[in-house]
Scaffold this active site. Structure first.
Site, short mmCIF file in Angstrom:
data_model
loop_
_atom_site.label_atom_id
_atom_site.label_comp_id
_atom_site.label_asym_id
_atom_site.label_seq_id
_atom_site.Cartn_x
_atom_site.Cartn_y
_atom_site.Cartn_z
N LYS A 48 -8.47 10.07 -4.23
CA LYS A 48 -9.92 10.27 -4.09
C LYS A 48 -10.22 11.55 -3.30
O LYS A 48 -11.11 12.33 -3.66
CB LYS A 48 -10.51 9.03 -3.39
CG LYS A 48 -11.91 9.17 -2.88
CD LYS A 48 -12.94 9.30 -3.97
CE LYS A 48 -14.32 9.57 -3.37
NZ LYS A 48 -15.31 9.92 -4.37
N LYS A 93 -17.20 14.90 5.11
CA LYS A 93 -16.20 13.93 5.61
C LYS A 93 -14.97 13.93 4.72
O LYS A 93 -13.83 13.99 5.21
CB LYS A 93 -16.85 12.53 5.63
CG LYS A 93 -15.89 11.35 5.51
CD LYS A 93 -16.63 10.01 5.45
CE LYS A 93 -17.31 9.65 4.15
NZ LYS A 93 -16.50 9.13 3.08
P1 NAP Z 1 -24.95 5.30 2.15
O1 NAP Z 1 -26.04 5.22 1.15
O2 NAP Z 1 -25.12 6.15 3.36
O3 NAP Z 1 -24.61 3.79 2.61
C1 NAP Z 1 -23.79 3.53 3.73
C2 NAP Z 1 -23.68 2.03 3.95
O4 NAP Z 1 -22.88 1.82 5.11
C3 NAP Z 1 -25.02 1.34 4.21
O5 NAP Z 1 -24.97 0.04 3.69
C4 NAP Z 1 -25.05 1.31 5.74
O6 NAP Z 1 -25.86 0.30 6.27
C5 NAP Z 1 -23.60 1.01 6.03
N1 NAP Z 1 -23.23 1.33 7.40
C6 NAP Z 1 -23.30 2.54 8.01
N2 NAP Z 1 -22.85 2.43 9.28
C7 NAP Z 1 -22.50 1.14 9.47
C8 NAP Z 1 -21.98 0.41 10.57
N3 NAP Z 1 -21.71 1.01 11.74
N4 NAP Z 1 -21.75 -0.90 10.41
C9 NAP Z 1 -22.02 -1.50 9.23
N5 NAP Z 1 -22.50 -0.88 8.14
C10 NAP Z 1 -22.75 0.44 8.27
O7 NAP Z 1 -23.58 5.79 1.48
P2 NAP Z 1 -23.07 5.65 -0.03
O8 NAP Z 1 -23.46 6.87 -0.79
O9 NAP Z 1 -23.38 4.31 -0.57
O10 NAP Z 1 -21.48 5.80 0.22
C11 NAP Z 1 -20.68 4.73 0.67
C12 NAP Z 1 -19.21 5.15 0.60
O11 NAP Z 1 -18.87 5.51 -0.75
C13 NAP Z 1 -18.86 6.38 1.45
O12 NAP Z 1 -17.55 6.25 1.94
C14 NAP Z 1 -18.94 7.53 0.43
O13 NAP Z 1 -18.14 8.63 0.81
C15 NAP Z 1 -18.40 6.84 -0.81
N6 NAP Z 1 -18.84 7.40 -2.11
C16 NAP Z 1 -20.14 7.73 -2.33
C17 NAP Z 1 -20.51 8.23 -3.58
C18 NAP Z 1 -21.92 8.68 -3.89
O14 NAP Z 1 -22.07 9.40 -4.89
N7 NAP Z 1 -22.94 8.30 -3.15
C19 NAP Z 1 -19.56 8.36 -4.59
C20 NAP Z 1 -18.25 7.97 -4.34
C21 NAP Z 1 -17.90 7.48 -3.09
P3 NAP Z 1 -27.44 0.54 6.55
O15 NAP Z 1 -28.13 0.21 5.26
O16 NAP Z 1 -27.75 -0.38 7.65
O17 NAP Z 1 -27.61 2.00 6.95
#
Ligand code: NAP
Length: 293
Positions: free
Chosen positions: A172, A240
């Protein structure tokens, strides 16, 4: 032989987690959700647990989709963490993107409790999460992967085991670093085209049919030109991932000079307050009058 998985705890319902949890439920699994901000969990119309431990106690497998290893560790091992609710034979699947070293450490810690672990990060942004067409690359034991496969296939189109624990994350990180470099180069080209006065619609047609074609050009050229920076993948998350990739490479004595240059561009964008915008915002750094060293 371990029982097939029927009940899933889904922890972390952000941009990616919410549509992924929906698809797992739509495929017929019994899904209990938990999110730090409870309101987002309640929007899904699925049973909501009061804590990660409560969600895991009602499940055969737990999926985490949060940010990075500190958040995964908090959700698994913190107060009322999911690990407290996991019986022996439980399968934990982390789908967040974290460092491979951290993934292996988490796997070891869970293994001491008799809990199996897969790192199974994904590629594809929100539209592919919604469509259930993500690419999912897993690291872990073959038997655990076989057990997880029906759940993973509810979220992904290409679902593959790439090796032991940590290898899913390494695949990844390399993939995302290529994406980050590619998007930065695309932004550079678009800035040059604009400065020259080139017809950017014509340029995009040329790129699409030419040797500069890429998924980044397909997905990000238009948002870059229109400055449509609503996040599908946050710039701070791309930064990151590039940083994790550089750290792993350095630990192995491998130099990544192109990725290092890209890291500085994304870091500068984050310093300018663009971390929560889409990573297409890297164009803002290149288009500004302050050159990046
Ligand atoms: P996001 O929208 O920022 O969501 C982050 C999630 O993590 C939210 O549910 C947030 O909760 C939770 N969170 C943050 N800090 C926390 C803590 N201290 N304790 C518990 N929960 C916590 O991010 P995302 O885009 O969904 O990405 C999630 C993961 O997938 C990341 O590792 C990212 O690199 C990876 N990813 C993302 C994509 C993309 O295109 N977006 C694609 C592939 C992989 P709250 O709702 O309370 O803030």
């Amino acid at each position: 032989m371990a029982e097939p998985i029927r009940r899933i705890a889904f922890l972390g319902l952000g941009i990616m987690g919410a549509p992924m949890a929906r698809n797992v439920a739509a495929a017929g699994f019994e899904v209990t959700v938990w999110n730090r901000t409870r309101a987002k969990a309640e929007e899904l119309g699925l049973p909501v647990a009061d804590s990660p431990a409560g969600a895991a106690a009602a499940a055969d497998a737990t999926i985490t989709m949060v940010v990075d290893s500190p958040q995964v560790e908090e959700v698994l091992f913190g107060e009322n963490g999911a690990a407290e609710g996991m019986a022996g034979g439980h399968l934990a699947i982390d789908m967040s993107t974290i460092a491979p070293t951290a993934a292996r450490a988490i796997g070891e810690r869970l293994g001491e409790r008799g809990v199996a672990f897969l790192d199974a990060p994904v590629t594809g942004s929100r539209p592919r999460a919604e469509g259930g067409t993500l690419t999912i690359m897993a690291g872990g034991e073959q038997g655990d992967f076989d057990r997880a496969r029906p759940v993973l296939e509810a979220m992904g189109e290409l679902v593959l085991r790439v090796g032991p624990q940590g290898h899913g994350q390494m695949a990844k990180l390399i993939n995302n670093t290529l994406g980050a470099v590619n998007a930065a180069a695309l932004a550079e080209g678009l800035v040059l085209a604009g400065t020259y006065g080139l017809d950017t619609d014509a340029l995009l047609q040329v790129i699409a049919a030419g040797s500069g074609a890429s998924m980044m050009a397909d997905l990000k050229a238009r948002p870059m030109l229109d400055r449509d920076l609503d996040p599908l993948f946050k710039l701070e998350h791309m930064l990151k991932d590039v940083r994790h990739c550089l750290a792993e490479a350095h630990a192995l004595g491998v130099e990544l000079p192109v990725a290092e240059r890209a890291e500085r561009l994304y870091a500068e964008a984050a310093e300018r307050g663009l971390g929560e915008r889409d990573f297409a915002a890297v164009i803002e750094v290149l288009d500004g009058d302050a050159p990046v060293s």
